[in-house]
Design a protein around this motif. Structure first.
Motif, PDB file in Angstrom:
ATOM      1  N   LYS A 285       0.822  -1.231   0.000  1.00  0.00           N
ATOM      2  CA  LYS A 285       0.000   0.000   0.000  1.00  0.00           C
ATOM      3  C   LYS A 285       0.846   1.268   0.000  1.00  0.00           C
ATOM      4  O   LYS A 285       0.364   2.341  -0.343  1.00  0.00           O
ATOM      5  CB  LYS A 285      -0.920   0.004   1.239  1.00  0.00           C
ATOM      6  N   ASP A 286       2.087   1.125   0.412  1.00  0.00           N
ATOM      7  CA  ASP A 286       2.976   2.306   0.475  1.00  0.00           C
ATOM      8  C   ASP A 286       4.249   1.983  -0.299  1.00  0.00           C
ATOM      9  O   ASP A 286       5.301   1.686   0.269  1.00  0.00           O
ATOM     10  CB  ASP A 286       3.308   2.651   1.937  1.00  0.00           C
ATOM     11  N   PRO A 287       4.183   2.015  -1.646  1.00  0.00           N
ATOM     12  CA  PRO A 287       5.362   1.637  -2.456  1.00  0.00           C
ATOM     13  C   PRO A 287       6.512   2.601  -2.241  1.00  0.00           C
ATOM     14  O   PRO A 287       6.331   3.796  -2.174  1.00  0.00           O
ATOM     15  CB  PRO A 287       4.833   1.698  -3.893  1.00  0.00           C
ATOM     16  N   LYS A 288       7.705   2.039  -2.103  1.00  0.00           N
ATOM     17  CA  LYS A 288       8.898   2.870  -1.916  1.00  0.00           C
ATOM     18  C   LYS A 288       9.563   3.239  -3.241  1.00  0.00           C
ATOM     19  O   LYS A 288      10.314   4.190  -3.302  1.00  0.00           O
ATOM     20  CB  LYS A 288       9.906   2.126  -1.021  1.00  0.00           C
ATOM     21  N   THR A 289       9.296   2.426  -4.283  1.00  0.00           N
ATOM     22  CA  THR A 289       9.915   2.705  -5.585  1.00  0.00           C
ATOM     23  C   THR A 289       9.211   3.889  -6.233  1.00  0.00           C
ATOM     24  O   THR A 289       7.985   3.887  -6.381  1.00  0.00           O
ATOM     25  CB  THR A 289       9.806   1.481  -6.493  1.00  0.00           C
ATOM     26  N   PRO A 290       9.924   4.951  -6.592  1.00  0.00           N
ATOM     27  CA  PRO A 290       9.283   6.118  -7.218  1.00  0.00           C
ATOM     28  C   PRO A 290       8.760   5.747  -8.597  1.00  0.00           C
ATOM     29  O   PRO A 290       9.282   4.865  -9.276  1.00  0.00           O
ATOM     30  CB  PRO A 290      10.407   7.142  -7.293  1.00  0.00           C
ATOM     31  N   PRO A 291       7.695   6.422  -9.061  1.00  0.00           N
ATOM     32  CA  PRO A 291       7.159   6.145 -10.395  1.00  0.00           C
ATOM     33  C   PRO A 291       8.116   6.623 -11.470  1.00  0.00           C
ATOM     34  O   PRO A 291       9.092   7.333 -11.212  1.00  0.00           O
ATOM     35  CB  PRO A 291       5.845   6.948 -10.407  1.00  0.00           C
ATOM     36  N   ASP A 292       7.796   6.280 -12.690  1.00  0.00           N
ATOM     37  CA  ASP A 292       8.617   6.662 -13.836  1.00  0.00           C
ATOM     38  C   ASP A 292       8.602   8.187 -13.967  1.00  0.00           C
ATOM     39  O   ASP A 292       7.564   8.799 -14.186  1.00  0.00           O
ATOM     40  CB  ASP A 292       8.063   6.001 -15.111  1.00  0.00           C
ATOM     41  N   VAL A 364      -0.959   9.636 -10.724  1.00  0.00           N
ATOM     42  CA  VAL A 364      -1.359   9.066 -12.022  1.00  0.00           C
ATOM     43  C   VAL A 364      -0.278   8.088 -12.503  1.00  0.00           C
ATOM     44  O   VAL A 364      -0.594   7.003 -13.012  1.00  0.00           O
ATOM     45  CB  VAL A 364      -1.588  10.204 -13.044  1.00  0.00           C
ATOM     46  N   ALA A 365       0.980   8.494 -12.363  1.00  0.00           N
ATOM     47  CA  ALA A 365       2.074   7.612 -12.800  1.00  0.00           C
ATOM     48  C   ALA A 365       2.066   6.317 -12.006  1.00  0.00           C
ATOM     49  O   ALA A 365       2.318   5.238 -12.557  1.00  0.00           O
ATOM     50  CB  ALA A 365       3.410   8.329 -12.644  1.00  0.00           C
ATOM     51  N   ARG A 366       1.805   6.432 -10.697  1.00  0.00           N
ATOM     52  CA  ARG A 366       1.717   5.210  -9.882  1.00  0.00           C
ATOM     53  C   ARG A 366       0.563   4.339 -10.384  1.00  0.00           C
ATOM     54  O   ARG A 366       0.659   3.105 -10.423  1.00  0.00           O
ATOM     55  CB  ARG A 366       1.520   5.570  -8.415  1.00  0.00           C
ATOM     56  N   ALA A 367      -0.549   4.980 -10.743  1.00  0.00           N
ATOM     57  CA  ALA A 367      -1.689   4.212 -11.244  1.00  0.00           C
ATOM     58  C   ALA A 367      -1.336   3.518 -12.558  1.00  0.00           C
ATOM     59  O   ALA A 367      -1.692   2.355 -12.783  1.00  0.00           O
ATOM     60  CB  ALA A 367      -2.898   5.134 -11.442  1.00  0.00           C
ATOM     61  N   ILE A 368      -0.625   4.238 -13.445  1.00  0.00           N
ATOM     62  CA  ILE A 368      -0.204   3.634 -14.720  1.00  0.00           C
ATOM     63  C   ILE A 368       0.738   2.461 -14.456  1.00  0.00           C
ATOM     64  O   ILE A 368       0.620   1.392 -15.070  1.00  0.00           O
ATOM     65  CB  ILE A 368       0.475   4.699 -15.600  1.00  0.00           C
ATOM     66  N   ASP A 369       1.692   2.699 -13.524  1.00  0.00           N
ATOM     67  CA  ASP A 369       2.625   1.623 -13.202  1.00  0.00           C
ATOM     68  C   ASP A 369       1.896   0.413 -12.630  1.00  0.00           C
ATOM     69  O   ASP A 369       2.201  -0.736 -12.942  1.00  0.00           O
ATOM     70  CB  ASP A 369       3.660   2.153 -12.207  1.00  0.00           C
ATOM     71  N   ALA A 451      21.668  -7.405 -11.423  1.00  0.00           N
ATOM     72  CA  ALA A 451      21.456  -6.380 -10.399  1.00  0.00           C
ATOM     73  C   ALA A 451      20.007  -6.435  -9.914  1.00  0.00           C
ATOM     74  O   ALA A 451      19.078  -6.521 -10.717  1.00  0.00           O
ATOM     75  CB  ALA A 451      21.765  -5.000 -10.964  1.00  0.00           C
ATOM     76  N   ARG A 452      19.837  -6.419  -8.630  1.00  0.00           N
ATOM     77  CA  ARG A 452      18.485  -6.409  -8.044  1.00  0.00           C
ATOM     78  C   ARG A 452      18.044  -4.953  -7.843  1.00  0.00           C
ATOM     79  O   ARG A 452      18.180  -4.379  -6.766  1.00  0.00           O
ATOM     80  CB  ARG A 452      18.476  -7.156  -6.715  1.00  0.00           C
ATOM     81  N   GLY A 453      17.554  -4.344  -8.912  1.00  0.00           N
ATOM     82  CA  GLY A 453      17.104  -2.967  -8.833  1.00  0.00           C
ATOM     83  C   GLY A 453      18.281  -1.999  -8.875  1.00  0.00           C
ATOM     84  O   GLY A 453      19.449  -2.386  -8.969  1.00  0.00           O
ATOM     85  N   GLY A 454      17.967  -0.720  -8.806  1.00  0.00           N
ATOM     86  CA  GLY A 454      18.997   0.304  -8.806  1.00  0.00           C
ATOM     87  C   GLY A 454      19.541   0.562  -7.420  1.00  0.00           C
ATOM     88  O   GLY A 454      19.068   0.005  -6.419  1.00  0.00           O
ATOM     89  N   ALA A 455      20.541   1.415  -7.367  1.00  0.00           N
ATOM     90  CA  ALA A 455      21.139   1.778  -6.079  1.00  0.00           C
ATOM     91  C   ALA A 455      20.154   2.620  -5.273  1.00  0.00           C
ATOM     92  O   ALA A 455      19.420   3.446  -5.819  1.00  0.00           O
ATOM     93  CB  ALA A 455      22.430   2.548  -6.297  1.00  0.00           C
ATOM     94  N   GLU A 456      20.140   2.401  -3.985  1.00  0.00           N
ATOM     95  CA  GLU A 456      19.279   3.153  -3.099  1.00  0.00           C
ATOM     96  C   GLU A 456      20.116   4.047  -2.185  1.00  0.00           C
ATOM     97  O   GLU A 456      21.235   3.700  -1.826  1.00  0.00           O
ATOM     98  CB  GLU A 456      18.396   2.231  -2.256  1.00  0.00           C
ATOM     99  N   LYS A 457      19.545   5.204  -1.850  1.00  0.00           N
ATOM    100  CA  LYS A 457      20.246   6.179  -1.003  1.00  0.00           C
ATOM    101  C   LYS A 457      19.933   5.915   0.460  1.00  0.00           C
ATOM    102  O   LYS A 457      18.771   5.726   0.829  1.00  0.00           O
ATOM    103  CB  LYS A 457      19.835   7.597  -1.392  1.00  0.00           C
TER     104      LYS A 457
END
Length: 747
Positions: A285-292, A364-369, A451-457
């Motif tokens: 319900k609270d995605p951490k990955t930012p949308p495109d 909207v981007a999250r909805a598209i994703d 690679a398991r996803g991109g680098a995280e800060k």
């Protein structure tokens, strides 16, 4: 006090007249002793510090305490800052390693731990880092530009650890978290590409080697088969040959069906793993990955509010620029200034519209994703069902071939016995063929490293902790030093004010004298035409004079001594001011300087050096010859004279001093005796036994309570009457009693 305080002009004093009868005026002994008064408490010096006492102590030493506190605070803050570990941000990426899926013939099982160590070494080799730094997206970063040796810097700051048996954790530490994320993304991507290329080349080499080996084995089997066929024709066993060929074909088909079954199962496992990940992301319900961000930017650019705001801003800015170009001096033109203000406002509206549109675009981007993920879930579910059907077909085919092979073998082909010697070659052939199939299937899949996803800060909050701890340590040490200095100053037990004299010392306060302003303030007030402090001083002395005269009248006092506990507490100034005030009020007043060891009355009144009390006590001069007139009307002075051991001896005898005071009583309305302090020498105690009363001078922020108590107790033990205390050095805004009401009167 060389001139009258009230501004009276100096008058010629009548000469001092000795009493005609020569008979001393009788001394009236008064039972008044203030320490025995029932309404005034006795000395009760507080033994523990109070907030008010510490505050007054800080007021006296605020410059010293704040200076030392500031130095200590800075030192403590710097020490804490250096002691705490440095705050560094961190970027982190995960790398997936896959165990080897194909085992070679006559080779032992792969040592995965050794393979993992090898990959950890390859990930941060200088070759990889050098090629990463050659990328313009990395070389243009501030972190790289500011480093003298970027390769060594990356080698020191990149860490590779084992997060799980098949997962490597790659971290990069530094101060610029955005730059670190970009660098780590490129390093991991470059490493994965290199590892995939190496893995592909190794696989191609293995396939080529296996194909060569397989061709050689097939040639040997073909030769053996020809020999068997020849032997069968010779022995008349051609049916066995057909059976043998059929079994070989069936076994080959069985191997291919088994390989296809295994490959379909792996594809199903891979699809199910991807499906599981997508379903977990959809359930989050609270995605951490930012949308495109590209989609968000497109949505923001297409927003009607943004377009409208940008259109209005562009049009207004172009119009303002044209008008500014036409104006002679656009910087002072009100119209141009107003247009620029409107453009600035429109620019702010554009930013607000973009910010609002971005907030909506993210959703909207999250909805598209989410929609894309749902579609992919449906595709994967359908693909899994199809693959399961294919796998089931391969299973049925494999089992059918097994049954056919078993049936054919059960036919009792005798030629098989003759082919037992070919069994090892056939097994080797089958293994190599299986390996080739597996390698070809693996070649269609991704490499062993991914690679398991991109680098995280991962921001490091230790920097904020250091700031908080250093600031807290600085503040605590600053106020601690202030409290310590205030406590040490409080231990000196200096008099803070009138209330302390009354409540703790139990002394009657008959007056207060304001603190003299410093030279700069006094000069500034004089230049401004105001001297309010002089009126406050006059009125405070006059008030003290009134209290003293009232007590003197009630107790038949005529000779009053002014003293203090130690030097520097304002006794001489008080004595001269009281005497001047009495003389200004019309009373014949005499000041007797009995501070024989350290006289100062002569300096105050600017009188020439002449014989005085010392010479009278030694009976070298007559009292009438020692009296000198001052510039203040009705005020005379007997100076201290030249003190000697004979003078101190005569003072200790008592009779000469008693005779001196008795002769003066009939000639003056009031006699003020300025004595030495009580504690340093015994002179004040000897003089006090021959006067009618004692006025005790106390200097605020200078006099110390224990010393004042000791001095007053010494006087009390000699049954000397205490008229009261006068507190000097009072701030005007505290005890001025509204003296600002007083206005300067004409002369």
């Amino acid at each position: 006090m060389a001139r009258p305080i009230a501004g009276d002009s100096p008058m010629i004093q009548p000469p001092y007249q000795a009493p005609q009868s020569g008979v001393p005026v009788p001394v009236v002994t008064s039972p008044f002793n203030y320490t025995n008064q029932p309404n005034i408490p006795g000395p009760v010096v507080v033994g523990t510090p109070t907030p008010l006492g510490l505050l007054n102590a800080f007021r006296r030493r605020w410059v010293l305490s704040t200076f030392i506190g500031g130095l200590v605070a800075v030192a403590v803050a710097v020490g804490i800052w250096l002691a705490l570990p440095a705050g560094k941000h961190q970027a982190r990426a995960l790398v997936q390693l896959q165990p080897k899926q194909v085992e070679f013939v006559n080779k032992t099982q792969e040592d995965f731990e050794a393979y993992r160590r090898h990959q950890m070494f390859l990930l941060k080799t200088r070759d990889v880092l050098t090629r990463v730094l050659a990328d313009p997206a990395v070389s243009s970063l501030d972190t790289i530009k500011q480093s003298e040796d970027p390769v060594s810097m990356l080698e020191d700051t990149i860490r590779v650890t084992v997060a799980a048996p098949e997962i490597l954790e790659v971290t990069l530490t530094g101060n610029n978290i955005e730059d670190m994320k970009v660098i780590l993304d490129h390093v991991v991507r470059r490493y994965v590409d290199d590892a995939t290329a190496i893995d592909r080349k190794q696989r191609d080499d293995q396939i080529a080697a296996l194909e060569t080996t397989l061709t050689s084995i097939e040639r040997e089997l073909k030769e053996q088969k020809s020999k068997l066929e020849l032997a069968g024709r010779t022995n008349g066993t051609t049916g066995a040959e057909a059976t043998s060929n059929a079994l070989a074909l069936l076994q080959k088909r069985h191997i291919e069906a088994d390989a296809l079954f295994v490959a379909a199962g792996r594809e199903i496992e891979k699809a199910e793993a991807e499906l599981k990940v997508l379903q977990k992301q959809l359930e989050d319900k609270d995605p951490k990955t930012p949308p495109d961000q590209a989609i968000v930017a497109q949505l923001v650019a297409a927003d009607v509010r943004v377009k409208t705001a940008k259109s209005a801003y562009t049009a207004r800015k172009e119009y303002a620029d044209k008008e500014a170009a036409k104006a002679t001096n656009p910087d002072i033109d009100d119209g141009i200034t107003k247009l620029r203000a409107e453009v600035k406002k429109l620019e702010t509206e554009v930013k607000e519209a973009e910010k609002l549109a971005a907030t909506e675009a993210i959703e909207v981007a999250r909805a598209i994703d989410t929609a894309k993920k749902k579609k992919r879930v449906e595709e994967l579910a359908y693909s899994i069902e199809v693959k399961k059907g294919e796998r089931e077909g391969h299973r049925l085919e494999r089992e059918g071939l097994q049954r056919v092979i078993a049936t054919t073998a059960a036919g009792g082909l005798s030629i098989e016995e003759e082919r037992k010697n070919l069994q090892p070659q056939r097994e080797m052939h089958d293994k190599i063929q299986t390996q080739l199939i597996q390698l070809r299937i693996a070649a269609q899949q991704s490499g062993r490293v991914s690679a398991r996803g991109g680098a995280e800060k991962i921001p490091n909050n230790n920097q904020n902790k250091k700031i908080v701890m250093s600031s807290a340590g600085g503040f605590v040490s600053f106020f601690g030093v202030i409290l310590l200095v205030s406590f040490l100053e409080w231990r000196s037990r200096r008099v803070d004010g009138v209330d302390q004299v009354v409540n703790e010392l139990g002394m009657r306060v008959i007056g207060t004298v304001p603190a003299f302003p410093n030279r700069a303030s006094l000069q500034a007030a004089t230049e401004a035409g105001g001297a309010n402090w002089r009126f406050v001083l006059n009125e405070s002395i006059n008030s003290t004079r009134t209290m003293l005269l009232h007590t003197a009248k009630a107790q038949a006092m005529q000779v009053v001594m002014v003293t203090s506990a130690t030097q520097g507490e304002g006794k001489t100034s008080l004595a001269s001011q009281l005497a001047t005030s009495m003389a200004t009020a019309g009373m014949r007043t005499l000041i007797v300087d009995c501070d024989l060891r350290n006289p100062s009355i002569m300096k105050l009144f600017e009188l020439p050096l002449a014989p005085g009390v010392s010479e009278v006590l030694r009976q070298e001069v007559d009292v009438s010859d020692a009296v000198q007139a001052t510039a203040v009307p009705n005020l005379w002075v007997i100076p201290a004279g030249h003190c000697s051991n004979a003078t101190i001896a005569a003072l200790a005898q008592g009779n000469p001093l008693k005779t001196l005071f008795n002769r003066l009583r009939g000639q003056f309305d009031f006699v003020i005796v300025d004595s030495c302090p009580v504690l340093p020498v015994a002179d004040a105690l000897l003089i006090a036994q021959h006067v009618d009363g004692v006025v005790f001078s106390i200097m605020q922020d200078v006099s110390q309570l224990p010393k004042v108590v000791t001095a007053s107790e010494k006087l009390t033990q000699l049954n000397i009457q205490m008229v009261g205390a006068v507190v000097n050095g009072i701030k005007q805004d505290v005890y001025s009693y509204g003296y600002n009401y007083v206005k300067q009167l004409p002369a």
